[in-house]
Design an enzyme around this catalytic site. Structure first.
Site, PDB file in Angstrom:
ATOM      1  N   LYS A 189       1.425 -53.341 -36.599  1.00  0.00           N
ATOM      2  CA  LYS A 189       2.000 -53.883 -37.839  1.00  0.00           C
ATOM      3  C   LYS A 189       2.063 -55.400 -37.663  1.00  0.00           C
ATOM      4  O   LYS A 189       2.993 -55.927 -37.064  1.00  0.00           O
ATOM      5  CB  LYS A 189       3.395 -53.303 -38.050  1.00  0.00           C
ATOM      6  CG  LYS A 189       3.864 -53.183 -39.486  1.00  0.00           C
ATOM      7  CD  LYS A 189       3.813 -54.444 -40.320  1.00  0.00           C
ATOM      8  CE  LYS A 189       5.032 -55.322 -40.179  1.00  0.00           C
ATOM      9  NZ  LYS A 189       4.874 -56.629 -40.907  1.00  0.00           N
ATOM     10  N   GLU A 264      10.537 -58.218 -27.188  1.00  0.00           N
ATOM     11  CA  GLU A 264      10.329 -59.623 -26.802  1.00  0.00           C
ATOM     12  C   GLU A 264      10.940 -60.440 -27.914  1.00  0.00           C
ATOM     13  O   GLU A 264      10.372 -60.504 -29.011  1.00  0.00           O
ATOM     14  CB  GLU A 264       8.835 -59.944 -26.717  1.00  0.00           C
ATOM     15  CG  GLU A 264       8.061 -59.117 -25.724  1.00  0.00           C
ATOM     16  CD  GLU A 264       8.101 -59.688 -24.327  1.00  0.00           C
ATOM     17  OE1 GLU A 264       8.857 -60.645 -24.079  1.00  0.00           O
ATOM     18  OE2 GLU A 264       7.368 -59.168 -23.476  1.00  0.00           O
ATOM     19  N   CYS A 298       8.268 -68.721 -28.706  1.00  0.00           N
ATOM     20  CA  CYS A 298       9.535 -68.138 -28.280  1.00  0.00           C
ATOM     21  C   CYS A 298      10.015 -68.774 -26.987  1.00  0.00           C
ATOM     22  O   CYS A 298      11.207 -68.799 -26.715  1.00  0.00           O
ATOM     23  CB  CYS A 298       9.384 -66.636 -28.139  1.00  0.00           C
ATOM     24  SG  CYS A 298       7.883 -66.220 -27.308  1.00  0.00           S
ATOM     25  N   GLU A 399      18.129 -70.664 -31.998  1.00  0.00           N
ATOM     26  CA  GLU A 399      16.688 -70.905 -31.977  1.00  0.00           C
ATOM     27  C   GLU A 399      16.260 -71.518 -33.314  1.00  0.00           C
ATOM     28  O   GLU A 399      16.545 -70.971 -34.369  1.00  0.00           O
ATOM     29  CB  GLU A 399      15.970 -69.569 -31.774  1.00  0.00           C
ATOM     30  CG  GLU A 399      14.473 -69.734 -31.666  1.00  0.00           C
ATOM     31  CD  GLU A 399      13.783 -68.417 -31.388  1.00  0.00           C
ATOM     32  OE1 GLU A 399      14.076 -67.425 -32.072  1.00  0.00           O
ATOM     33  OE2 GLU A 399      12.931 -68.388 -30.484  1.00  0.00           O
TER      34      GLU A 399
HETATM   35  P1  NAP Z   1      10.725 -61.355 -37.459  1.00  0.00           P
HETATM   36  O1  NAP Z   1      11.193 -61.748 -38.795  1.00  0.00           O
HETATM   37  O2  NAP Z   1      11.639 -60.648 -36.551  1.00  0.00           O
HETATM   38  O3  NAP Z   1       9.404 -60.503 -37.724  1.00  0.00           O
HETATM   39  C1  NAP Z   1       8.628 -59.980 -36.688  1.00  0.00           C
HETATM   40  C2  NAP Z   1       7.890 -58.758 -37.181  1.00  0.00           C
HETATM   41  O4  NAP Z   1       8.821 -57.725 -37.500  1.00  0.00           O
HETATM   42  C3  NAP Z   1       7.063 -58.981 -38.437  1.00  0.00           C
HETATM   43  O5  NAP Z   1       5.886 -58.215 -38.356  1.00  0.00           O
HETATM   44  C4  NAP Z   1       7.982 -58.455 -39.523  1.00  0.00           C
HETATM   45  O6  NAP Z   1       7.297 -58.059 -40.694  1.00  0.00           O
HETATM   46  C5  NAP Z   1       8.595 -57.264 -38.825  1.00  0.00           C
HETATM   47  N1  NAP Z   1       9.878 -56.824 -39.381  1.00  0.00           N
HETATM   48  C6  NAP Z   1      10.726 -57.499 -40.196  1.00  0.00           C
HETATM   49  N2  NAP Z   1      11.793 -56.744 -40.489  1.00  0.00           N
HETATM   50  C7  NAP Z   1      11.633 -55.564 -39.863  1.00  0.00           C
HETATM   51  C8  NAP Z   1      12.419 -54.365 -39.785  1.00  0.00           C
HETATM   52  N3  NAP Z   1      13.593 -54.250 -40.394  1.00  0.00           N
HETATM   53  N4  NAP Z   1      11.947 -53.342 -39.053  1.00  0.00           N
HETATM   54  C9  NAP Z   1      10.772 -53.432 -38.403  1.00  0.00           C
HETATM   55  N5  NAP Z   1       9.987 -54.539 -38.451  1.00  0.00           N
HETATM   56  C10 NAP Z   1      10.422 -55.597 -39.163  1.00  0.00           C
HETATM   57  O7  NAP Z   1      10.231 -62.585 -36.612  1.00  0.00           O
HETATM   58  P2  NAP Z   1       9.279 -63.735 -37.097  1.00  0.00           P
HETATM   59  O8  NAP Z   1      10.115 -64.629 -37.950  1.00  0.00           O
HETATM   60  O9  NAP Z   1       8.027 -63.215 -37.610  1.00  0.00           O
HETATM   61  O10 NAP Z   1       8.925 -64.434 -35.689  1.00  0.00           O
HETATM   62  C11 NAP Z   1       9.736 -65.382 -35.105  1.00  0.00           C
HETATM   63  C12 NAP Z   1      10.604 -64.788 -34.016  1.00  0.00           C
HETATM   64  O11 NAP Z   1       9.843 -64.076 -33.048  1.00  0.00           O
HETATM   65  C13 NAP Z   1      11.324 -65.841 -33.244  1.00  0.00           C
HETATM   66  O12 NAP Z   1      12.679 -65.505 -33.123  1.00  0.00           O
HETATM   67  C14 NAP Z   1      10.664 -65.837 -31.880  1.00  0.00           C
HETATM   68  O13 NAP Z   1      11.443 -66.265 -30.817  1.00  0.00           O
HETATM   69  C15 NAP Z   1      10.247 -64.441 -31.732  1.00  0.00           C
HETATM   70  N6  NAP Z   1       9.122 -64.341 -30.818  1.00  0.00           N
HETATM   71  C16 NAP Z   1       9.345 -63.859 -29.559  1.00  0.00           C
HETATM   72  C17 NAP Z   1       8.306 -63.770 -28.649  1.00  0.00           C
HETATM   73  C18 NAP Z   1       8.536 -63.229 -27.265  1.00  0.00           C
HETATM   74  O14 NAP Z   1       7.582 -62.904 -26.590  1.00  0.00           O
HETATM   75  N7  NAP Z   1       9.745 -63.105 -26.791  1.00  0.00           N
HETATM   76  C19 NAP Z   1       7.024 -64.135 -29.028  1.00  0.00           C
HETATM   77  C20 NAP Z   1       6.821 -64.613 -30.321  1.00  0.00           C
HETATM   78  C21 NAP Z   1       7.885 -64.698 -31.208  1.00  0.00           C
HETATM   79  P3  NAP Z   1       7.135 -59.074 -41.927  1.00  0.00           P
HETATM   80  O15 NAP Z   1       6.236 -60.145 -41.463  1.00  0.00           O
HETATM   81  O16 NAP Z   1       6.536 -58.246 -42.998  1.00  0.00           O
HETATM   82  O17 NAP Z   1       8.504 -59.568 -42.257  1.00  0.00           O
END
Ligand code: NAP
Ligand code: MG
Length: 505
Positions: A189, A264, A298, A399
């Site tokens: 996804k 992650e 991240c 963050e």
């Molecule tokens: P996000 O809003 O958490 O979204 C991540 C993914 O989850 C997207 O595919 C999103 O879909 C999906 N999603 C959203 N709501 C969901 C739910 N209720 N149930 C299941 N899936 C759901 O994060 P983001 O804003 O895309 O990315 C930024 C964040 O990712 C930052 O906090 C960053 O630190 C973290 N990150 C961590 C790492 C690591 O390795 N630790 C690496 C990269 C990023 P949609 O796009 O359709 O909303």
């Protein structure tokens, strides 16, 4: 149950006007007929139209993955052959390297130099797991005489893999490569803002010989289909990369069916510069550590702590170098900092900067949206340096996920460690010192999954990537990841001739 069918997908150009779902080895439209548009964050223009998966499509994808796992041949395919197919995926990706890079830049607005490195790493991830899986095996354990025990590693099953927008192809590779190497089947996804390269990767998997149903991709809303996959009783594992709040929600929901979960999540990684550091290396590495990928990493080193005695000199050099960063056309090889992913994210970043001002911090550089000639419709933010901060400020604790760094001083090693650890997160960290003993002491004390010593690089294929504390759990990119895509089965055999009548009856 029908037998899993074999089918090759017709090869389409990597860069095109529309993209479909891939379910059960076929390119399909959404059952609802819905599509959504993806945009180039650098200029706000539409890039492509993408089929938007409905819950029904997500369900079809789970069925396809379940059938391929339960009745298909992938998990029984000898590891040597699985490895060959992973290498084939890598070689097809290599042959389309430039197209993949272009598509990644168009969809994410990142600089081409960053995209090149990330696409290359995605390729190397498949090569790494092609090698790693061959050596991944069980044990023979010591048991009393006339017993024999061995363990074997069996694939965990159907995996829902949910990924973010900051490294669209690389995150897809981090998820898919170890899962299919281990014999699992996958429903990927991608993030709604950047679904394109993950779709193309899925197509390439089929071209390389991955059987139908083993890798499925369902672009669509996280809160509906992402959530649906997390709750689905026929999904065995959820691997998620994204924000900490959604990670918590996923963990709670996955507990209903006791799915295996790896997370992650976010970070607020400290970057500690000691007075004995190589100044040139520390300045260059600290600029890269926060502004690479427009700060949307991240493990972005977003909290900079500098030893008092060199603070002024370091700050001057840090500001000077930051001023040299080139923002602009992501396709220009000289561009250092690309666009911010979306207008929402731009507003979030600016909101944090405003909060810092209100809390009494100094915006030393940047602090506002940037206007880039020829890219006026895009989302741009100036590289921003904030000083005069205290630990309790929002910009120090939360963050931001943008090109914003906070800087403060420390007076000794103990204080540096205490400041570095003063966070709910524990993903990355960096130490700059020429004193090896100090590097080792501080590395031991920092509560984070990754410590970079005199290095701007956080990882290579083979080095574990993952967090402590609220940065999540599980490690990716390494051998240990294979343990998280497998179950360990213990087989205990009695081979004695005398029947064991322990009840004595
Ligand atoms: P996000 O809003 O958490 O979204 C991540 C993914 O989850 C997207 O595919 C999103 O879909 C999906 N999603 C959203 N709501 C969901 C739910 N209720 N149930 C299941 N899936 C759901 O994060 P983001 O804003 O895309 O990315 C930024 C964040 O990712 C930052 O906090 C960053 O630190 C973290 N990150 C961590 C790492 C690591 O390795 N630790 C690496 C990269 C990023 P949609 O796009 O359709 O909303
Ligand atoms: Mg996009």
């Amino acid at each position: 149950m029908s037998m899993v069918k074999e089918q090759k997908l017709e090869q389409l150009p990597v860069i095109r006007e529309s993209y479909d779902l891939v379910i059960g080895g076929e390119r399909v439209k959404s059952t609802s007929g819905e599509t959504f548009t993806t945009y180039n964050p650098a200029n706000g223009k539409a890039v492509a139209e993408v089929a938007k998966a409905s819950m029904e499509d997500a369900d079809r994808a789970v069925k396809a993955a379940r059938e391929a796992f339960d009745f298909g041949k992938w998990k029984k395919t000898p590891v040597g052959k699985r490895a060959r197919i992973l290498n084939k995926i890598a070689s097809i990706m290599r042959s389309r390297f430039n197209d993949l890079v272009q598509l990644e830049v168009l969809d994410s607005g990142k600089s081409i130099s960053a995209a090149q490195g990330q696409v290359m790493q995605a390729i190397e991830d498949f090569e790494f797991y092609a090698g790693a899986i061959v050596g991944h095996r069980g044990n023979v354990n010591n048991v009393p005489g006339q017993f024999f025990n061995y363990t074997q590693k069996e694939p965990v099953g159907v995996c829902a893999q949910i990924i973010p927008w900051n490294y669209p192809l690389m995150m897809a590779a981090w998820k898919v490569a170890p899962a299919i190497a281990a014999g699992c089947t996958v429903i990927l996804k991608p993030a709604s803002l950047t679904p394109l390269t993950a779709i193309v990767l899925t197509e390439i998997c089929h071209e390389a010989g991955v059987p139908a149903g083993v890798v499925n991709v369902v672009p669509g809303s996280g809160s509906t289909i992402g959530n649906y996959l997390v709750e689905h009783p026929h999904v065995d594992k959820v691997a998620f990369t994204g924000s900490t709040p959604i990670g918590k929600d996923i963990m709670a929901k996955a507990s209903e069916t006791l799915k295996r979960v790896t997370l992650e999540l976010g970070g607020k990684s400290p970057n500690v510069v000691f007075a004995d550091a190589n100044m040139e290396a520390a300045v260059a590495g600290s600029v890269y550590g926060i502004f690479y990928n427009t700060g949307q990493s991240c493990e972005a080193r977003s909290r900079l702590y500098v030893e008092e005695s060199i603070y002024d000199e370091f700050l001057e050099k840090f500001v000077e170098k930051t001023k040299k960063l080139k923002l602009g056309d992501p396709f220009n090889e000289e561009t250092h900092v690309g666009a911010v992913i979306s207008r929402d994210q731009l507003e979030t970043i600016d909101g944090y900067v405003q909060s810092a001002k209100e809390e009494g911090a100094t915006i030393l550089l940047g602090g506002k949206a940037a206007v880039i000639e020829g890219h006026e419709g895009g989302f741009w933010y100036e590289p921003t340096i904030i000083t005069d901060v205290t630990q309790s400020m929002k910009v120090v604790q939360e963050e931001i996920f943008g090109p914003v760094v906070v800087i403060s001083k420390f007076s000794n090693e103990k204080e540096a460690i205490q400041l570095a650890n003063d966070t709910i997160f524990g993903l990355g960290s960096a130490i700059w010192t020429t004193d090896q003993a100090r590097a080792t002491r501080v590395a031991n004390e920092i509560r984070a999954g990754i410590v970079m010593v005199n290095s701007p690089m956080s990882a290579f294929p083979g080095t574990p990537f993952g967090g402590y504390k609220q940065s999540g759990f599980g490690r990716e990119l390494c051998i240990e990841t294979l343990d998280l895509y497998t179950e360990t089965k213990s087989v205990l055999t009695y081979f004695g001739t005398r029947p064991l009548n322990f009840f004595n009856i």
